[in-house]
Design a protein around this motif. Structure first.
Motif, short mmCIF file in Angstrom:
data_model
loop_
_atom_site.label_atom_id
_atom_site.label_comp_id
_atom_site.label_asym_id
_atom_site.label_seq_id
_atom_site.Cartn_x
_atom_site.Cartn_y
_atom_site.Cartn_z
N PRO A 100 0.81 -1.23 0.00
CA PRO A 100 0.00 0.00 0.00
C PRO A 100 0.83 1.28 0.00
O PRO A 100 0.31 2.35 -0.27
N ARG A 101 2.14 1.15 0.30
CA ARG A 101 3.00 2.35 0.28
C ARG A 101 3.48 2.69 -1.11
O ARG A 101 4.09 3.73 -1.32
N LEU A 102 3.23 1.82 -2.09
CA LEU A 102 3.62 2.08 -3.47
C LEU A 102 2.46 2.73 -4.22
O LEU A 102 1.31 2.34 -4.04
N TYR A 103 2.76 3.71 -5.06
CA TYR A 103 1.71 4.28 -5.91
C TYR A 103 2.32 4.76 -7.22
O TYR A 103 3.50 5.09 -7.30
N ARG A 104 1.48 4.76 -8.26
CA ARG A 104 1.90 5.20 -9.59
C ARG A 104 1.11 6.46 -9.92
O ARG A 104 -0.07 6.55 -9.64
N ILE A 105 1.78 7.43 -10.50
CA ILE A 105 1.13 8.68 -10.88
C ILE A 105 1.61 9.10 -12.26
O ILE A 105 2.80 8.97 -12.58
N ARG A 106 0.68 9.58 -13.08
CA ARG A 106 1.03 10.16 -14.39
C ARG A 106 1.12 11.66 -14.18
O ARG A 106 0.21 12.28 -13.65
N ILE A 107 2.23 12.22 -14.63
CA ILE A 107 2.55 13.60 -14.28
C ILE A 107 3.38 14.22 -15.40
O ILE A 107 4.08 13.50 -16.11
N PRO A 108 3.30 15.53 -15.60
CA PRO A 108 4.16 16.15 -16.63
C PRO A 108 5.64 15.86 -16.38
O PRO A 108 6.06 15.69 -15.24
N ARG A 109 6.40 15.81 -17.46
CA ARG A 109 7.83 15.45 -17.34
C ARG A 109 8.60 16.44 -16.48
O ARG A 109 9.66 16.10 -15.95
N ALA A 110 8.12 17.65 -16.32
CA ALA A 110 8.70 18.62 -15.39
C ALA A 110 7.75 18.70 -14.20
O ALA A 110 6.86 19.55 -14.17
N PRO A 111 7.90 17.79 -13.23
CA PRO A 111 6.87 17.65 -12.18
C PRO A 111 6.93 18.69 -11.07
O PRO A 111 6.08 18.70 -10.19
N GLY A 112 7.93 19.57 -11.09
CA GLY A 112 8.04 20.55 -10.02
C GLY A 112 8.57 19.94 -8.74
O GLY A 112 8.19 20.35 -7.65
N ILE A 113 9.44 18.95 -8.89
CA ILE A 113 10.03 18.26 -7.73
C ILE A 113 11.50 18.60 -7.64
O ILE A 113 12.22 18.57 -8.65
N GLU A 114 11.96 18.94 -6.44
CA GLU A 114 13.40 19.04 -6.17
C GLU A 114 13.79 17.72 -5.52
O GLU A 114 13.25 17.34 -4.48
N TRP A 115 14.71 17.02 -6.16
CA TRP A 115 15.10 15.69 -5.70
C TRP A 115 16.22 15.78 -4.69
O TRP A 115 17.07 16.66 -4.77
N GLY A 116 16.23 14.87 -3.76
CA GLY A 116 17.31 14.76 -2.78
C GLY A 116 17.79 13.33 -2.74
O GLY A 116 17.18 12.44 -3.32
N THR A 117 18.89 13.09 -2.06
CA THR A 117 19.41 11.73 -1.93
C THR A 117 20.01 11.56 -0.55
O THR A 117 20.33 12.54 0.13
N ASP A 118 20.13 10.30 -0.14
CA ASP A 118 20.75 10.05 1.16
C ASP A 118 22.26 10.07 1.01
O ASP A 118 22.79 10.25 -0.08
N LEU A 119 22.97 9.87 2.09
CA LEU A 119 24.44 9.97 2.06
C LEU A 119 25.09 8.90 1.18
O LEU A 119 26.20 9.09 0.69
N SER A 120 24.41 7.78 0.99
CA SER A 120 24.97 6.73 0.14
C SER A 120 24.69 7.01 -1.35
O SER A 120 25.18 6.28 -2.20
N PHE A 121 23.91 8.05 -1.63
CA PHE A 121 23.50 8.41 -2.99
C PHE A 121 22.73 7.30 -3.68
O PHE A 121 22.66 7.24 -4.89
N SER A 122 22.13 6.38 -2.90
CA SER A 122 21.47 5.24 -3.52
C SER A 122 19.95 5.28 -3.40
O SER A 122 19.28 4.38 -3.89
N PHE A 123 19.42 6.28 -2.74
CA PHE A 123 17.97 6.43 -2.70
C PHE A 123 17.64 7.88 -3.02
O PHE A 123 18.15 8.78 -2.38
N VAL A 124 16.79 8.07 -4.01
CA VAL A 124 16.43 9.42 -4.43
C VAL A 124 14.99 9.66 -4.00
O VAL A 124 14.11 8.84 -4.23
N TYR A 125 14.78 10.78 -3.34
CA TYR A 125 13.46 11.07 -2.79
C TYR A 125 13.08 12.52 -3.08
O TYR A 125 13.89 13.33 -3.52
N VAL A 126 11.82 12.82 -2.82
CA VAL A 126 11.28 14.17 -3.01
C VAL A 126 11.77 15.03 -1.85
O VAL A 126 11.38 14.81 -0.71
N ARG A 127 12.66 15.97 -2.14
CA ARG A 127 13.17 16.87 -1.09
C ARG A 127 12.22 18.03 -0.85
O ARG A 127 11.98 18.44 0.27
N SER A 128 11.70 18.58 -1.95
CA SER A 128 10.71 19.65 -1.84
C SER A 128 9.95 19.72 -3.16
O SER A 128 10.35 19.11 -4.15
N MET A 129 8.85 20.45 -3.13
CA MET A 129 8.03 20.61 -4.34
C MET A 129 7.67 22.07 -4.52
O MET A 129 7.45 22.78 -3.54
#
Length: 132
Positions: free
Chosen positions: A21-50
């Motif tokens: 239930p924690r997984l979801y799919r969304i259709r969104i414009p290619r410029a989604p207005g997301i600033e991406w962040g990563t953890d210290l290992s650089f192996s997980f990319v997450y939404v840092r801000s929008m």
């Protein structure tokens, strides 16, 4: 009404968002207005801000901290396959377009977006509701 009511095509290699239930799919414009962040290992990319007025924020589905798991460009023929509304359907053969991003380094995620063709206006993204 939420974006999840619109039909989406899922190829056999795509993440099955019904498995968790924690997984979801969304259709969104290619410029989604997301600033991406990563953890210290650089192996997980997450939404840092929008951007407050950006598509991701406006969707009401994406939250800060959500991890990106998959990127798929939406092509014109994908629109033509969709009829009516309903849950996501598994259709067609794998076309090699799905970019799995679980545990991918930051650069791989950025390259996934950067390598989208000029005719691609929207993307299907799979997120994991994060804890960041």
């Amino acid at each position: 009404s939420s974006s999840s009511s619109s039909s989406m095509i899922r190829r056999p290699s795509d993440i099955d968002t019904t498995e968790d239930p924690r997984l979801y799919r969304i259709r969104i414009p290619r410029a989604p207005g997301i600033e991406w962040g990563t953890d210290l290992s650089f192996s997980f990319v997450y939404v840092r801000s929008m951007e407050p007025s950006g598509p991701a924020s406006y969707s009401g589905m994406v939250s800060v901290g959500d991890q990106i798991c998959e990127l798929r460009p939406v092509r014109m023929e994908d629109y033509e396959l969709i009829e009516g509304e309903g849950e996501e359907e598994v259709m067609g053969e794998d076309d090699g377009l799905t970019v799995p991003l679980i545990g991918s380094p930051f650069d791989a995620v950025m390259n996934g977006f950067a390598s989208l063709g000029p005719t691609i206006m929207e993307v299907d993204l799979v997120f994991f509701r994060g804890t960041k």
